[in-house]
Design a protein around this motif. Sequence first.
Motif, PDB file in Angstrom:
ATOM      1  N   GLY A   1       0.822  -1.214   0.000  1.00  0.00           N
ATOM      2  CA  GLY A   1       0.000   0.000   0.000  1.00  0.00           C
ATOM      3  C   GLY A   1       0.850   1.256   0.000  1.00  0.00           C
ATOM      4  O   GLY A   1       1.920   1.298   0.617  1.00  0.00           O
ATOM      5  N   GLY A   2       0.347   2.270  -0.692  1.00  0.00           N
ATOM      6  CA  GLY A   2       1.033   3.552  -0.709  1.00  0.00           C
ATOM      7  C   GLY A   2       1.222   4.083   0.702  1.00  0.00           C
ATOM      8  O   GLY A   2       2.259   4.663   1.046  1.00  0.00           O
ATOM      9  N   SER A   3       0.229   3.808   1.548  1.00  0.00           N
ATOM     10  CA  SER A   3       0.289   4.298   2.925  1.00  0.00           C
ATOM     11  C   SER A   3       1.405   3.633   3.717  1.00  0.00           C
ATOM     12  O   SER A   3       1.918   4.214   4.668  1.00  0.00           O
ATOM     13  CB  SER A   3      -1.036   4.019   3.627  1.00  0.00           C
ATOM     14  OG  SER A   3      -2.102   4.251   2.781  1.00  0.00           O
TER      15      SER A   3
ATOM     16  N   GLY B   1       0.431   0.262  -4.538  1.00  0.00           N
ATOM     17  CA  GLY B   1      -0.416   1.439  -4.657  1.00  0.00           C
ATOM     18  C   GLY B   1       0.476   2.667  -4.621  1.00  0.00           C
ATOM     19  O   GLY B   1       1.691   2.565  -4.800  1.00  0.00           O
ATOM     20  N   GLY B   2      -0.129   3.806  -4.377  1.00  0.00           N
ATOM     21  CA  GLY B   2       0.664   5.020  -4.295  1.00  0.00           C
ATOM     22  C   GLY B   2      -0.196   6.211  -3.960  1.00  0.00           C
ATOM     23  O   GLY B   2       0.086   7.346  -4.345  1.00  0.00           O
TER      24      GLY B   2
ATOM     25  N   ALA C   1      -5.385  -0.476  -6.569  1.00  0.00           N
ATOM     26  CA  ALA C   1      -4.315  -1.483  -6.456  1.00  0.00           C
ATOM     27  C   ALA C   1      -4.781  -2.736  -5.711  1.00  0.00           C
ATOM     28  O   ALA C   1      -4.305  -3.840  -5.996  1.00  0.00           O
ATOM     29  CB  ALA C   1      -3.106  -0.870  -5.757  1.00  0.00           C
ATOM     30  N   ASP C   2      -5.714  -2.575  -4.773  1.00  0.00           N
ATOM     31  CA  ASP C   2      -6.209  -3.753  -4.036  1.00  0.00           C
ATOM     32  C   ASP C   2      -6.935  -4.700  -4.988  1.00  0.00           C
ATOM     33  O   ASP C   2      -6.736  -5.917  -4.953  1.00  0.00           O
ATOM     34  CB  ASP C   2      -7.178  -3.329  -2.931  1.00  0.00           C
ATOM     35  CG  ASP C   2      -6.533  -2.413  -1.913  1.00  0.00           C
ATOM     36  OD1 ASP C   2      -5.321  -2.532  -1.702  1.00  0.00           O
ATOM     37  OD2 ASP C   2      -7.252  -1.576  -1.343  1.00  0.00           O
TER      38      ASP C   2
ATOM     39  N   LEU D   1      -0.475  -4.996   2.718  1.00  0.00           N
ATOM     40  CA  LEU D   1       0.260  -4.198   3.702  1.00  0.00           C
ATOM     41  C   LEU D   1      -0.312  -2.789   3.683  1.00  0.00           C
ATOM     42  O   LEU D   1      -0.304  -2.132   2.641  1.00  0.00           O
ATOM     43  CB  LEU D   1       1.723  -4.100   3.287  1.00  0.00           C
ATOM     44  CG  LEU D   1       2.634  -5.276   3.571  1.00  0.00           C
ATOM     45  CD1 LEU D   1       3.981  -5.034   2.915  1.00  0.00           C
ATOM     46  CD2 LEU D   1       2.826  -5.474   5.052  1.00  0.00           C
ATOM     47  N   THR D   2      -0.784  -2.321   4.823  1.00  0.00           N
ATOM     48  CA  THR D   2      -1.371  -0.984   4.843  1.00  0.00           C
ATOM     49  C   THR D   2      -0.915  -0.196   6.069  1.00  0.00           C
ATOM     50  O   THR D   2       0.074  -0.594   6.714  1.00  0.00           O
ATOM     51  CB  THR D   2      -2.918  -1.099   4.725  1.00  0.00           C
ATOM     52  OG1 THR D   2      -3.461   0.204   4.577  1.00  0.00           O
ATOM     53  CG2 THR D   2      -3.548  -1.801   5.916  1.00  0.00           C
TER      54      THR D   2
ATOM     55  N   THR E   1      -2.706   0.542   8.891  1.00  0.00           N
ATOM     56  CA  THR E   1      -3.427   0.310  10.146  1.00  0.00           C
ATOM     57  C   THR E   1      -3.058  -1.105  10.595  1.00  0.00           C
ATOM     58  O   THR E   1      -2.490  -1.869   9.824  1.00  0.00           O
ATOM     59  CB  THR E   1      -4.964   0.367   9.981  1.00  0.00           C
ATOM     60  OG1 THR E   1      -5.342  -0.681   9.078  1.00  0.00           O
ATOM     61  CG2 THR E   1      -5.415   1.691   9.420  1.00  0.00           C
TER      62      THR E   1
ATOM     63  N   ILE F   1     -16.342   0.098   8.289  1.00  0.00           N
ATOM     64  CA  ILE F   1     -15.402  -0.017   7.174  1.00  0.00           C
ATOM     65  C   ILE F   1     -15.766   1.054   6.163  1.00  0.00           C
ATOM     66  O   ILE F   1     -16.888   1.085   5.660  1.00  0.00           O
ATOM     67  CB  ILE F   1     -15.482  -1.421   6.524  1.00  0.00           C
ATOM     68  CG1 ILE F   1     -14.935  -2.468   7.495  1.00  0.00           C
ATOM     69  CG2 ILE F   1     -14.717  -1.458   5.207  1.00  0.00           C
ATOM     70  CD1 ILE F   1     -15.038  -3.891   6.979  1.00  0.00           C
ATOM     71  N   THR F   2     -14.801   1.966   5.896  1.00  0.00           N
ATOM     72  CA  THR F   2     -15.054   3.075   4.961  1.00  0.00           C
ATOM     73  C   THR F   2     -13.813   3.288   4.079  1.00  0.00           C
ATOM     74  O   THR F   2     -12.804   2.594   4.227  1.00  0.00           O
ATOM     75  CB  THR F   2     -15.328   4.395   5.722  1.00  0.00           C
ATOM     76  OG1 THR F   2     -14.169   4.675   6.534  1.00  0.00           O
ATOM     77  CG2 THR F   2     -16.557   4.320   6.606  1.00  0.00           C
TER      78      THR F   2
ATOM     79  N   MET G   1     -10.571   1.145   2.881  1.00  0.00           N
ATOM     80  CA  MET G   1     -10.775  -0.219   3.379  1.00  0.00           C
ATOM     81  C   MET G   1     -11.897  -0.923   2.607  1.00  0.00           C
ATOM     82  O   MET G   1     -11.992  -2.150   2.637  1.00  0.00           O
ATOM     83  CB  MET G   1     -11.064  -0.178   4.884  1.00  0.00           C
ATOM     84  CG  MET G   1     -10.727  -1.424   5.666  1.00  0.00           C
ATOM     85  SD  MET G   1      -9.140  -2.180   5.311  1.00  0.00           S
ATOM     86  CE  MET G   1      -8.043  -1.259   6.364  1.00  0.00           C
TER      87      MET G   1
ATOM     88  N   LYS H   1     -10.433  -2.783  -0.307  1.00  0.00           N
ATOM     89  CA  LYS H   1      -9.523  -3.812   0.254  1.00  0.00           C
ATOM     90  C   LYS H   1     -10.309  -5.053   0.710  1.00  0.00           C
ATOM     91  O   LYS H   1      -9.904  -6.183   0.443  1.00  0.00           O
ATOM     92  CB  LYS H   1      -8.726  -3.210   1.412  1.00  0.00           C
ATOM     93  CG  LYS H   1      -7.295  -3.754   1.510  1.00  0.00           C
ATOM     94  CD  LYS H   1      -6.492  -3.121   2.629  1.00  0.00           C
ATOM     95  CE  LYS H   1      -6.225  -1.657   2.448  1.00  0.00           C
ATOM     96  NZ  LYS H   1      -5.460  -1.350   1.218  1.00  0.00           N
TER      97      LYS H   1
HETATM   98  N1  LIG Z   1     -12.534  -0.290   9.750  1.00  0.00           N
HETATM   99  C1  LIG Z   1     -11.355   0.185   9.325  1.00  0.00           C
HETATM  100  N2  LIG Z   1     -10.201  -0.297   9.832  1.00  0.00           N
HETATM  101  C2  LIG Z   1      -8.998   0.176   9.445  1.00  0.00           C
HETATM  102  N3  LIG Z   1      -8.823   1.139   8.506  1.00  0.00           N
HETATM  103  C3  LIG Z   1      -9.943   1.673   7.948  1.00  0.00           C
HETATM  104  C4  LIG Z   1     -11.240   1.212   8.315  1.00  0.00           C
HETATM  105  N4  LIG Z   1     -12.148   1.913   7.592  1.00  0.00           N
HETATM  106  C5  LIG Z   1     -11.453   2.758   6.824  1.00  0.00           C
HETATM  107  N5  LIG Z   1     -10.125   2.638   7.008  1.00  0.00           N
HETATM  108  C6  LIG Z   1      -9.117   3.440   6.332  1.00  0.00           C
HETATM  109  O1  LIG Z   1      -8.503   2.683   5.305  1.00  0.00           O
HETATM  110  C7  LIG Z   1      -7.161   3.160   5.163  1.00  0.00           C
HETATM  111  C8  LIG Z   1      -6.327   2.176   4.344  1.00  0.00           C
HETATM  112  O2  LIG Z   1      -6.663   2.264   2.981  1.00  0.00           O
HETATM  113  P1  LIG Z   1      -5.853   3.229   1.987  1.00  0.00           P
HETATM  114  O3  LIG Z   1      -6.438   3.061   0.642  1.00  0.00           O
HETATM  115  O4  LIG Z   1      -5.781   4.598   2.568  1.00  0.00           O
HETATM  116  O5  LIG Z   1      -4.369   2.648   2.063  1.00  0.00           O
HETATM  117  P2  LIG Z   1      -3.640   1.560   1.139  1.00  0.00           P
HETATM  118  O6  LIG Z   1      -4.652   0.827   0.318  1.00  0.00           O
HETATM  119  O7  LIG Z   1      -2.774   0.767   2.013  1.00  0.00           O
HETATM  120  O8  LIG Z   1      -2.739   2.468   0.196  1.00  0.00           O
HETATM  121  P3  LIG Z   1      -2.934   2.748  -1.396  1.00  0.00           P
HETATM  122  O9  LIG Z   1      -4.386   2.999  -1.622  1.00  0.00           O
HETATM  123  O10 LIG Z   1      -2.077   3.931  -1.628  1.00  0.00           O
HETATM  124  O11 LIG Z   1      -2.429   1.539  -2.075  1.00  0.00           O
HETATM  125  C9  LIG Z   1      -6.728   3.350   6.582  1.00  0.00           C
HETATM  126  O12 LIG Z   1      -5.657   4.244   6.692  1.00  0.00           O
HETATM  127  C10 LIG Z   1      -7.998   3.908   7.252  1.00  0.00           C
HETATM  128  O13 LIG Z   1      -7.994   5.306   7.231  1.00  0.00           O
END
Ligand SMILES: Nc1ncnc2c1ncn2[C@@H]1O[C@H](COP(=O)(O)OP(=O)(O)OP(=O)(O)O)[C@@H](O)[C@H]1O
Length: 270
Positions: A20-22, A52-53, A172-173, A191-192, A194, A222-223, A226, A229
């Motif tokens: 994950g970008g995060s 992701g990014g 990306a997910d 990998l994210t 949280t 879940i918002t 996520m 994902k």
């Molecule tokens: N129930 C939940 N539990 C954990 N995280 C949640 C939940 N609901 C929403 N989120 C959000 O989802 C985010 C992770 O998704 P995000 O798309 O931001 O990151 P990523 O997929 O890892 O990175 P990228 O999209 O860059 O590849 C968390 O940082 C959090 O803010």
Amino acid sequence: MDALPYIRKFNKKTVVIKYGGSAQENPELREKFAQDIVLLYLVGIKPVIVHGGGKKISNLLDKLEFDSHFVDGLRVTDSDAMEVVEMVLGGSINKHITNLLNQSGAKAIGITGKDAGFIKAKALNEEKYGLVGEITDIDKSVVEGLINENFIPVIAPIATGGMNHPGFNINADLAASKIAVALKAQKIIFLTDTAGILDKDKELISTLNRDEIKTLKENKTITGGMLPKTDACLEALNGGVKSAHIIDGRIEHSLLLELFTSDGIGTKIK
Ligand SMILES: Nc1ncnc2c1ncn2[C@@H]1O[C@H](COP(=O)(O)OP(=O)(O)OP(=O)(O)O)[C@@H](O)[C@H]1O
Ligand SMILES: [Mg+2]
């Protein structure tokens, strides 16, 4: 010694890792991530990276003063934004991860879905999301060819939309789950940033099934990011991938903890 049974279990198996970008923010963690991937590779596991990014794309879009917003956890992408998405994802991030892996002792090759036209897509809903794509076809022979030649594929989730089309931005997910299904991967790990999926009190939920996910979406636990994902996890499992996990990319060696310990970490989707 504790890891040995798991090393044996995953030997020669494909594991798709969504980076994950995060989870890419911290340079030290990025190096540890690369070392972990190389370790998996050296013990005979076949890692495939899909990255992701999100944050980097948002930063550049902001600097350029382009509009950037999310609907249903997906980035609404017009053709100007698509150019930036491609520059950041397929350019700087993809090459950065590829270089890190190569410097850590693997042979990695970075590609996007436009290379050999291996990911094809159509608009998911043009009015709502613009150039966000839904994958229609994956030519798995391209990725398998790289794996069979002992390369680690590093995939940026961009798809071709045909002649003179700017291409599609794929979450990306969802790209990772489609690729995992196509490759008949043993495992998919997200990998994210949280600890995993958190409940209303921000406590980690260690296992979740389809019905529980539905409830958590309905009651808005879940918002955002996520949402795709959890969809991606369910899609991977439906498609025959044996297990799907969402884990904390901010912990050192979290991949190794997930793969090589009996308890694992993060949230396992059943
Ligand atoms: N129930 C939940 N539990 C954990 N995280 C949640 C939940 N609901 C929403 N989120 C959000 O989802 C985010 C992770 O998704 P995000 O798309 O931001 O990151 P990523 O997929 O890892 O990175 P990228 O999209 O860059 O590849 C968390 O940082 C959090 O803010
Ligand atoms: Mg995301």
